[in-house]
Design an enzyme around this catalytic site. Structure first.
Site, short mmCIF file in Angstrom:
data_model
loop_
_atom_site.label_atom_id
_atom_site.label_comp_id
_atom_site.label_asym_id
_atom_site.label_seq_id
_atom_site.Cartn_x
_atom_site.Cartn_y
_atom_site.Cartn_z
N HIS A 201 11.18 -8.65 -2.70
CA HIS A 201 10.40 -9.43 -1.73
C HIS A 201 8.94 -9.61 -2.19
CE1 HIS A 201 9.26 -5.50 -0.15
NE2 HIS A 201 10.33 -5.37 0.62
N ASN A 204 5.24 -9.22 -0.51
CA ASN A 204 5.30 -8.22 0.56
C ASN A 204 5.47 -6.83 -0.04
OD1 ASN A 204 7.09 -10.80 1.93
ND2 ASN A 204 5.25 -10.08 2.96
N GLY A 205 4.68 -5.88 0.47
CA GLY A 205 4.74 -4.52 -0.06
C GLY A 205 4.15 -4.43 -1.46
N ARG A 212 -9.46 -11.49 -10.64
CA ARG A 212 -9.86 -10.57 -11.70
C ARG A 212 -8.88 -9.41 -11.87
NH1 ARG A 212 -15.01 -12.09 -9.83
NH2 ARG A 212 -15.11 -10.39 -8.31
N GLY A 234 9.17 -17.44 7.69
CA GLY A 234 7.94 -17.94 8.29
C GLY A 234 7.03 -16.84 8.78
N HIS A 236 7.07 -13.29 6.94
CA HIS A 236 6.70 -12.58 5.72
C HIS A 236 5.86 -13.46 4.80
CE1 HIS A 236 9.87 -9.79 6.96
NE2 HIS A 236 9.45 -8.95 6.01
N ASP A 258 16.31 -9.40 3.96
CA ASP A 258 15.65 -8.12 4.29
C ASP A 258 15.92 -7.76 5.76
OD1 ASP A 258 14.18 -5.81 3.84
OD2 ASP A 258 12.24 -6.75 4.11
N ILE A 292 5.21 -4.79 9.38
CA ILE A 292 6.45 -5.56 9.44
C ILE A 292 7.58 -4.68 8.93
CG2 ILE A 292 7.70 -7.54 8.52
CD1 ILE A 292 5.08 -9.07 8.43
N GLY A 294 11.17 -5.04 7.90
CA GLY A 294 12.32 -5.88 7.63
C GLY A 294 12.24 -7.15 8.45
#
Length: 364
Positions: A201, A204-205, A212, A234, A236, A258, A292, A294
């Site tokens: 994903h 995310n995460g 830079r 819409g 994530h 997910d 969030i 999942g």
């Protein structure tokens, strides 16, 4: 033999015609006018799903896992991995053993361990109690027990021992994915060089990109060997970012859900990896800090989101089926509407709602 008529979505094109099925296999795909308004796409392939319909993959219960897979099959997902979250080794071991029959019968295509070898800084909704550095001893025991059922594992490449773990997985034919990571650009590329082939994903995460310090996002988007997962709900990802990322990674982007057990269920309180999750207006968040947790997504909804974001039907279909099938090494068996491949397909209405699902030549 069965013929299904409609607008057939093939690699790079949408053609009016029909798909002819003989037993479990596609016999032919023919073009002809006046085929009707239905849209026929390959069965969806989900690399990353934790559950749905009130059922979960995360506890190692085979009956619960079978019900979760059946829920998503009803939404067009004909091939899927059962994804766990960061867990004690004992749960990982027991789940592997419990899911072997489901893999053998084809209810799931294998197991994906999302963790526990992840970054504490970027753990998201992963339970920090179970995070730890990679262990070749654990990995080898799980892979041996799984006898081919362990298909993917997500690892943060900056952790001690992570590159050795990626090399081991790649050498065993297990997909090594990079995710939940605070790695630098260089550390991420080291993971790619070690044999990783999927970005979990993406965005995310992960440490966010900076001009830079590009970090893992840019490293993964720019690596030709990496298939990048995107959670197209819409929430994530902004639709503009989804469209940009898909255009940046043609033939390397994969839609994933997910999803957790709350997919297809009412708002309320749920659980993920031993942590309380609150679902409101289809958004799942950890009760403790609002992260969030999942999604409540299904693959047909992800497909609609991708098209709504501006991607054409062939591109969205490649992301939902062809590319993830290739990422699993199954591209020669499924993931496209081509003669000789397994007859996995979804019949959609003109507004992209699921009408019928076929798996291995049988209507679901």
């Amino acid at each position: 033999m069965t013929k299904i008529h409609g607008r057939v979505v093939r690699p790079g094109a949408v053609v009016p015609g029909s798909v002819e099925v003989d037993g479990p296999t596609i016999l032919s795909v023919d073009e002809h006018p006046h085929a009707g308004d239905d849209i026929i796409v390959p069965g969806f392939v989900d690399l990353h799903c934790h559950g749905g319909g009130g059922h979960t993959f995360t506890r190692g219960d085979a009956r619960d896992a079978a019900a979760a897979a059946a829920f998503h099959l009803g939404h067009g997902t004909t091939t899927m991995l059962a994804s766990l979250v960061s867990s004690p080794y004992e749960l990982m071991r027991d789940a592997t053993a419990a899911y072997l029959p489901l893999v053998a019968e084809g209810a799931i295509a294998g197991i994906h361990f999302e963790g526990p070898y992840l970054s504490g800084v970027r753990c998201g909704a992963q339970n920090p109690e179970f995070l730890r550095d990679p262990s070749l001893e654990e990995l080898s025991a799980l892979v041996e027990l799984g006898a081919g059922a362990v298909r993917m594992m997500t690892i943060a490449p900056e952790l001690p021992g992570a590159l050795d773990a990626v090399r081991y997985l790649a050498g065993q034919g297990v997909v090594a994915a990079l995710g939940h990571t605070d790695a630098t650009y260089e550390q991420t590329l080291a993971g790619v060089a070690a044999g990783a082939t999927v970005g979990t994903h993406v965005f995310n995460g992960m440490r966010p990109p900076h001009h830079r310090e590009p970090g893992p996002v840019v490293a993964l988007l720019d690596s030709p060997s990496i298939v990048c997962e995107f959670v197209a709900d819409g929430i994530h990802l902004h639709d503009g970012m989804l469209r940009f990322a898909a255009h940046t990674t043609p033939y390397r982007s994969a839609l994933v859900t997910d999803a957790m057990d709350a997919a297809g269920m009412p708002d309320g309180r749920y659980e993920l990896g031993g942590q309380e999750v609150t679902v409101a207006d289809r958004v799942a968040r950890l009760a403790r800090d609002g992260s969030i947790a999942g999604s409540t997504l299904t693959m047909d909804a992800a497909f609609r989101q991708a098209v709504g974001a501006g991607l054409d039907l062939p591109a969205a279909s490649a992301m939902a089926s062809t590319t993830p099938a290739r990422a699993l090494g199954l591209g020669d068996r499924l993931g496209a509407l081509e003669a000789g491949l397994r007859a996995d397909l979804v019949v959609l209405s003109a507004d992209l709602r699921v009408k019928r699902v076929m798996r291995a030549g049988k209507w679901i």
